[in-house]
Design an enzyme around this catalytic site. Structure first.
Site, short mmCIF file in Angstrom:
data_model
loop_
_atom_site.label_atom_id
_atom_site.label_comp_id
_atom_site.label_asym_id
_atom_site.label_seq_id
_atom_site.Cartn_x
_atom_site.Cartn_y
_atom_site.Cartn_z
CG HIS A 119 130.89 -82.60 75.56
ND1 HIS A 119 129.89 -83.12 76.34
CD2 HIS A 119 131.05 -83.47 74.54
CE1 HIS A 119 129.47 -84.25 75.82
NE2 HIS A 119 130.16 -84.50 74.73
CB CYS A 147 138.72 -61.54 68.20
SG CYS A 147 140.45 -61.95 68.00
CB THR A 188 126.66 -89.22 82.37
OG1 THR A 188 126.18 -88.93 81.04
CG2 THR A 188 127.22 -90.64 82.39
C1 BV8 Z 1 128.35 -85.33 67.26
C2 BV8 Z 1 128.62 -78.66 75.59
C3 BV8 Z 1 128.91 -85.86 65.04
C4 BV8 Z 1 127.60 -77.59 75.41
C5 BV8 Z 1 127.42 -80.74 75.27
C6 BV8 Z 1 120.48 -85.07 65.65
C7 BV8 Z 1 121.18 -83.99 65.10
C8 BV8 Z 1 122.49 -83.72 65.42
C9 BV8 Z 1 123.17 -84.54 66.31
C10 BV8 Z 1 122.47 -85.60 66.85
C11 BV8 Z 1 121.16 -85.88 66.53
N1 BV8 Z 1 120.79 -86.98 67.26
C12 BV8 Z 1 121.81 -87.41 68.02
C13 BV8 Z 1 122.84 -86.59 67.76
C14 BV8 Z 1 124.12 -86.68 68.33
C15 BV8 Z 1 124.17 -85.64 69.46
C16 BV8 Z 1 123.43 -86.20 70.65
O1 BV8 Z 1 123.90 -87.11 71.29
N2 BV8 Z 1 122.24 -85.65 70.95
C17 BV8 Z 1 121.46 -86.13 72.09
C18 BV8 Z 1 120.65 -84.98 72.66
C19 BV8 Z 1 120.59 -87.29 71.61
N3 BV8 Z 1 125.56 -85.50 69.75
C20 BV8 Z 1 126.23 -84.50 69.16
O2 BV8 Z 1 125.73 -83.64 68.46
C21 BV8 Z 1 127.72 -84.54 69.43
N4 BV8 Z 1 128.42 -84.39 68.19
O3 BV8 Z 1 127.69 -86.34 67.38
O4 BV8 Z 1 129.10 -85.03 66.14
C22 BV8 Z 1 127.73 -85.27 64.31
C23 BV8 Z 1 127.94 -84.09 63.61
C24 BV8 Z 1 126.86 -83.56 62.89
C25 BV8 Z 1 125.59 -84.18 62.90
C26 BV8 Z 1 125.40 -85.37 63.65
C27 BV8 Z 1 126.47 -85.90 64.37
C28 BV8 Z 1 128.10 -83.38 70.33
C29 BV8 Z 1 127.55 -83.64 71.71
C30 BV8 Z 1 128.12 -82.59 72.67
C31 BV8 Z 1 127.03 -81.60 73.02
N5 BV8 Z 1 127.57 -80.65 73.98
N6 BV8 Z 1 127.96 -79.85 76.11
C32 BV8 Z 1 127.22 -77.00 76.75
O5 BV8 Z 1 127.28 -77.71 77.76
O6 BV8 Z 1 126.85 -75.82 76.77
S1 BV8 Z 1 126.58 -82.07 75.89
C33 BV8 Z 1 125.87 -81.66 77.37
O7 BV8 Z 1 125.10 -82.81 77.74
C34 BV8 Z 1 126.81 -81.47 78.53
O8 BV8 Z 1 128.16 -81.59 78.19
C35 BV8 Z 1 126.40 -82.61 79.47
O9 BV8 Z 1 127.42 -83.04 80.25
C36 BV8 Z 1 126.01 -83.59 78.46
C37 BV8 Z 1 125.40 -84.88 78.79
O10 BV8 Z 1 124.44 -84.70 79.78
P1 BV8 Z 1 124.76 -85.37 81.19
O11 BV8 Z 1 126.12 -84.95 81.61
O12 BV8 Z 1 124.50 -86.83 81.12
O13 BV8 Z 1 123.74 -84.64 82.11
P2 BV8 Z 1 122.22 -85.03 82.35
O14 BV8 Z 1 121.56 -83.86 82.99
O15 BV8 Z 1 121.65 -85.60 81.09
O16 BV8 Z 1 122.30 -86.23 83.39
C38 BV8 Z 1 122.75 -86.00 84.69
C39 BV8 Z 1 122.76 -87.35 85.36
O17 BV8 Z 1 123.32 -87.20 86.65
C40 BV8 Z 1 121.38 -87.94 85.53
O18 BV8 Z 1 121.39 -89.31 85.15
C41 BV8 Z 1 121.11 -87.80 87.04
O19 BV8 Z 1 120.36 -88.89 87.56
C42 BV8 Z 1 122.51 -87.86 87.59
N7 BV8 Z 1 122.71 -87.14 88.85
C43 BV8 Z 1 122.15 -85.98 89.24
N8 BV8 Z 1 122.64 -85.63 90.45
C44 BV8 Z 1 123.54 -86.59 90.81
C45 BV8 Z 1 123.59 -87.55 89.79
N9 BV8 Z 1 124.37 -88.64 89.86
C46 BV8 Z 1 125.14 -88.78 90.96
N10 BV8 Z 1 125.15 -87.91 91.98
C47 BV8 Z 1 124.36 -86.80 91.94
N11 BV8 Z 1 124.38 -85.95 92.98
ZN ZN Z 2 140.24 -63.04 65.99
#
Ligand code: BV8
Ligand code: ZN
Length: 243
Positions: A119, A147, A188
């Site tokens: 990402h 830039c 995750t």
């Molecule tokens: C794509 C960068 C093709 C930004 C991130 C509708 C419209 C458009 C797209 C979609 C849609 N529906 C679905 C999609 C696809 C979408 C998606 O998946 N959406 C989700 C919300 C359903 N995906 C995309 O858009 C991807 N691109 O599909 O391209 C496309 C193109 C056009 C149209 C459609 C598709 C791009 C996805 C990338 C997004 N960018 N980050 C930024 O960070 O500023 S994602 C962001 O979420 C972070 O990177 C983060 O890492 C990631 C995932 O979250 P998690 O890491 O899992 O974090 P979370 O808080 O959720 O969970 C933490 C976990 O840790 C928990 O389970 C917790 O219990 C656990 N935990 C906590 N503490 C601990 C622990 N475990 C162990 N030890 C601990 N101490």
């Molecule tokens: Zn430039």
């Protein structure tokens, strides 16, 4: 759990091909908020509404305020024992790949080399006009950073929701999932695609898959091991015999 950890440690330390996927949970013990943990909210904005190209086109100042806030947070934290344990594992395994969804750069800082930041990384900035890419560790990039080459508006070099991931990096991530003997899925919620599908690809490739998380996730059902606890405690236990 003790038995599972011993069994999984044995598998990991005797495998030649190990792949790990991490999410925001591995950085939680460094003091960084997770996405779903804070209900994915930043100043009553849904993160999924701010981390998008539409939000940036509509209100680039708001989006830069979000990323400057995260830069500021990040400048006060460092990697933790979970990140360090993965560096130790990388130095022990022949064919190791660390795939991270995190854009915080903490795996790089901890010393991980065979790393796929699928990402992107919020410390890298890219020009929206000429595409110039550079690392800028400023805690505050200012309201609308420009830039140095062409005066174009800079953006964080991260993959926003609705944006496609770099096909080359994503291809490497799928290869590392399909061809490993064991895959660890760490901190995750397994919601964001396409990252969330990687563990299934590993399973289909015949790998042992293990989830390390504070709680169950939608992926827990297809795991061979589900270790419930903190990444910063469990990962060091899994690699303790590698001293
Ligand atoms: C794509 C960068 C093709 C930004 C991130 C509708 C419209 C458009 C797209 C979609 C849609 N529906 C679905 C999609 C696809 C979408 C998606 O998946 N959406 C989700 C919300 C359903 N995906 C995309 O858009 C991807 N691109 O599909 O391209 C496309 C193109 C056009 C149209 C459609 C598709 C791009 C996805 C990338 C997004 N960018 N980050 C930024 O960070 O500023 S994602 C962001 O979420 C972070 O990177 C983060 O890492 C990631 C995932 O979250 P998690 O890491 O899992 O974090 P979370 O808080 O959720 O969970 C933490 C976990 O840790 C928990 O389970 C917790 O219990 C656990 N935990 C906590 N503490 C601990 C622990 N475990 C162990 N030890 C601990 N101490
Ligand atoms: Zn430039």
């Amino acid at each position: 759990m003790e038995k599972d950890i011993n069994e999984l440690r044995e598998i990991i330390t005797t495998s030649n091909r190990v792949t790990v996927l991490t999410g925001a949970g591995i950085s939680a013990e460094s003091g960084l908020p997770t996405f779903r943990g804070a209900d994915g909210i930043w100043r009553n904005h849904e993160v999924t509404d701010v981390a998008t190209p539409q939000a940036f086109a509509g209100d680039p100042e708001l989006v830069w305020e979000f990323y400057n806030w995260r830069r500021n947070l990040l400048s006060k934290v460092t990697f933790n024992d979970g990140h360090k344990a993965l560096v130790k594992l990388e130095n022990h395994v022949d064919d190791f790949t660390l795939i991270t969804q995190n854009v915080d750069g903490l795996h790089r800082e901890a010393g991980s080399k065979r790393l796929l930041e699928i990402h992107g990384n919020l410390w890298d900035v890219k020009c929206t006009q000429c595409g110039l890419l550079n690392l800028d560790r400023s805690q505050d990039m200012g309201r609308l950073p420009k830039c140095t080459k062409c005066e174009g508006l800079l953006r964080p070099n991260v993959v926003w929701f609705g944006e496609s991931l770099d096909p080359d990096i994503l291809g490497k991530a799928f290869d590392a999932a399909r061809n490993c003997e064991v895959m660890l899925i760490v901190g995750t919620s397994g919601i964001v695609q396409p990252a969330a599908s990687l563990s299934l690809h590993a399973k289909q490739g015949g790998a042992v898959v293990a989830e390390i998380n504070l709680e169950k996730t939608p992926q827990s059902g297809h795991m061979n091991f589900v270790l419930t606890g903190k990444a910063g405690e469990i990962l060091p236990m899994l690699v303790e015999s590698l001293d």
